[in-house]
Design a protein around this motif. Structure first.
Motif, short mmCIF file in Angstrom:
data_model
loop_
_atom_site.label_atom_id
_atom_site.label_comp_id
_atom_site.label_asym_id
_atom_site.label_seq_id
_atom_site.Cartn_x
_atom_site.Cartn_y
_atom_site.Cartn_z
N ARG A 41 -0.68 -98.22 -10.75
CA ARG A 41 0.41 -99.13 -11.10
C ARG A 41 0.44 -99.40 -12.59
O ARG A 41 -0.58 -99.59 -13.23
N ASN B 55 8.78 -94.11 -2.35
CA ASN B 55 8.54 -95.33 -3.11
C ASN B 55 7.05 -95.62 -3.20
O ASN B 55 6.55 -96.05 -4.26
N ASP C 51 6.72 -93.54 -8.88
CA ASP C 51 7.42 -94.61 -9.61
C ASP C 51 8.90 -94.28 -9.75
O ASP C 51 9.58 -94.79 -10.64
N GLY D 273 12.00 -97.40 -8.36
CA GLY D 273 12.28 -98.69 -8.97
C GLY D 273 13.61 -98.77 -9.69
O GLY D 273 14.45 -99.63 -9.38
#
Length: 498
Positions: A171, A425, A429, A432
């Motif tokens: 992340r 998803n 990435d 988004g």
């Protein structure tokens, strides 16, 4: 004289043994323009193949006769007339048919793979010859070649580290924190190839798709070995955990990018897996990453090669789902700007710009979309063959017909490989900033993959209900309150870009 095809460029194709040419055997290479005339190849692929062939000819010097001709037959006749010629088993049914039709050509066994075809056929026949599983074959190859073994047991006590190799991308990171892959430097041979391709296009003789340059993949044995070394030394350690993940700004991540030099014959698969195993045994790479890499080469790559020949020429015409829709123009032209779905636009742009993406974008973005839309699997296979720098007939027929498009009805894999937006998803990435929402099936913000997933299962519910790996999704269809709207929406979608 011994004939080298353009994907037989490594030293193992001219090493002396009882089935191969001797050290002083003269060599022949034929650059046949008709190969590029038959299909609309990616320009970067055409450049890589011709660059690799011409570099190899330059290395071999006076030992090789290099012929530029319209066809292989013409080039062979000009070079040797009716004199005898040897050649190693080619990598496609069409090329094998050609060389076997020539009375003065003797065909030797294949090189560049781990398992003789006869051994695989015996293994497959022993498993019934019908529904073969890559995992069983992979374990057999590991035992036979003593790869990642500790006596009779797999290294670490497990055959399969897939569970450890399915992490989502870190992340907050736009790129994986790993050294960049090896990139070659172009030279005067690359310049010459590019000028020739420009001239062919100007003359209207050949047309290409996609962008070309600078060259991203090895075209010589020296470059290929450097690429392998850089991967083993600096990238292999982080390969495993993220091998199924995707990042929009980092298409390579920790992948090896060795499929192109492997499929040109510049690397031998055994040297790749042995170097990876050495990295683990010396403590320089974790076992899950090394096993994942070994599985790709000694497992999947080898399995695909063997199935291509074992299933035979008719396998390419498999169409169990009866998909017949043509490929739309925007897809054929790699028109990424016409696509609004960020995942598909991003991946299509990667193909356009480099002729390459790693296996998950191929399977779960490109292949999944084609499967959901019901496109003709033969046309999809041809597109992958033409548009990927590592794409050859033997590579793409099993990978696309069997795995990606499930056109063989399950001979190769146990289920269709397709998903809704939730998987994309989770593993990337890409969703988004997208205009579509992964969880929405209908409406203006409906994800084309989520809607397409349920529409696909609805169209094929009778077949998929009988498969234990897909039966649950079929049962969920009747719990969708908006299924009728999904059907209407997908019927009206047509072939406009998603």
């Amino acid at each position: 004289m011994h004939w080298l095809f353009g994907d037989q460029l490594g030293p193992h194709f001219i090493a002396s043994d009882e089935d191969g040419p001797g050290h002083d055997t003269p060599l022949l290479m034929i650059e046949a323009r008709s190969v590029f005339r038959r299909r609309r190849f990616h320009r970067a692929k055409a450049h890589l193949v011709l660059s690799a062939m011409r570099h190899r000819a330059a290395e071999l010097g006076d030992r090789v006769t290099y012929v530029k001709a319209d066809t292989y037959r013409e080039g062979l006749a000009r070079a040797v007339g009716s004199d005898p010629v040897t050649v190693h088993h080619p990598t496609s049914h069409a090329a094998l048919k050609l060389v076997r039709s020539l009375p003065h050509v003797r065909v030797g066994p294949p090189r560049g793979f781990l398992v003789p075809q006869g051994d695989f056929a015996a293994w497959a026949d022993g498993h019934g010859g019908g529904r073969l599983r890559q995992e069983d074959f992979y374990r057999w190859v590991r035992r036979h070649h003593d790869l990642l073994m500790e006596g009779d047991a797999p290294a670490g006590g497990r055959w399969n580290y897939d569970h450890d190799n399915r992490e989502a991308p870190p992340r907050g990171q736009k790129v994986l924190q790993v050294d960049a892959p090896y990139r070659p430097r172009e030279d005067e041979i690359d310049d010459e190839v590019r000028r020739d391709l420009d001239r062919w296009e100007r003359d209207g003789d050949v047309t290409f798709v996609g962008h070309d340059g600078p060259r991203s993949f090895p075209a010589t044995r020296t470059e290929a070995r450097a690429a392998l070394k850089r991967f083993i030394d600096r990238r292999l350690g982080t390969f495993g955990p993220y091998e199924d993940a995707m990042l929009a700004a980092d298409p390579a991540m920790s992948h090896s990018l060795l499929s192109a030099p492997l499929n040109l014959g510049l690397l031998d698969p055994m040297e790749c897996v042995e170097q990876a195993e050495t990295a683990w045994r010396s403590g320089h790479a974790p076992l899950n990453s090394v096993e994942g890499f070994v599985r790709q080469i000694a497992g999947w790559r080898e399995y695909v090669w063997q199935l291509y020949w074992y299933f035979g020429e008719q396998y390419r015409h498999s169409n169990a789902l009866r998909h017949t829709a043509p490929l739309p123009t925007w897809w054929q032209d790699l028109d990424a700007e016409a696509v609004r779905a960020r995942c598909l636009s991003t991946v299509l742009a990667e193909v356009r710009d480099t002729g390459w993406t790693h296996h998950i974008p191929r399977l779960m973005v490109l292949g999944s979309h084609a499967l959901q839309r019901g496109w003709d699997p033969a046309a999809v296979t041809d597109w992958f063959h033409r548009c990927f720098v590592d794409g050859y007939d033997w590579v793409m027929v099993p990978n696309v017909v069997g795995m990606s498009q499930y056109a063989d009805g399950g001979r190769m894999t146990t289920k269709p490989y397709t998903s809704g937006g939730a998987y994309l998803n989770r593993m990337s990435d890409l969703c988004g900033p997208c205009r579509y929402r992964p969880r929405e099936r209908t409406g203006e913000r409906a994800c084309p993959y989520t809607a397409g997933y349920w529409a696909f299962f609805d169209r094929h519910r009778d077949r998929l209900a009988r498969n234990q790996r897909t039966a649950r999704s079929v049962r969920q269809l009747d719990q969708l309150a908006d299924l009728a709207e999904v059907r209407r929406q997908e019927r009206n979608r047509g072939e406009t870009p998603p």
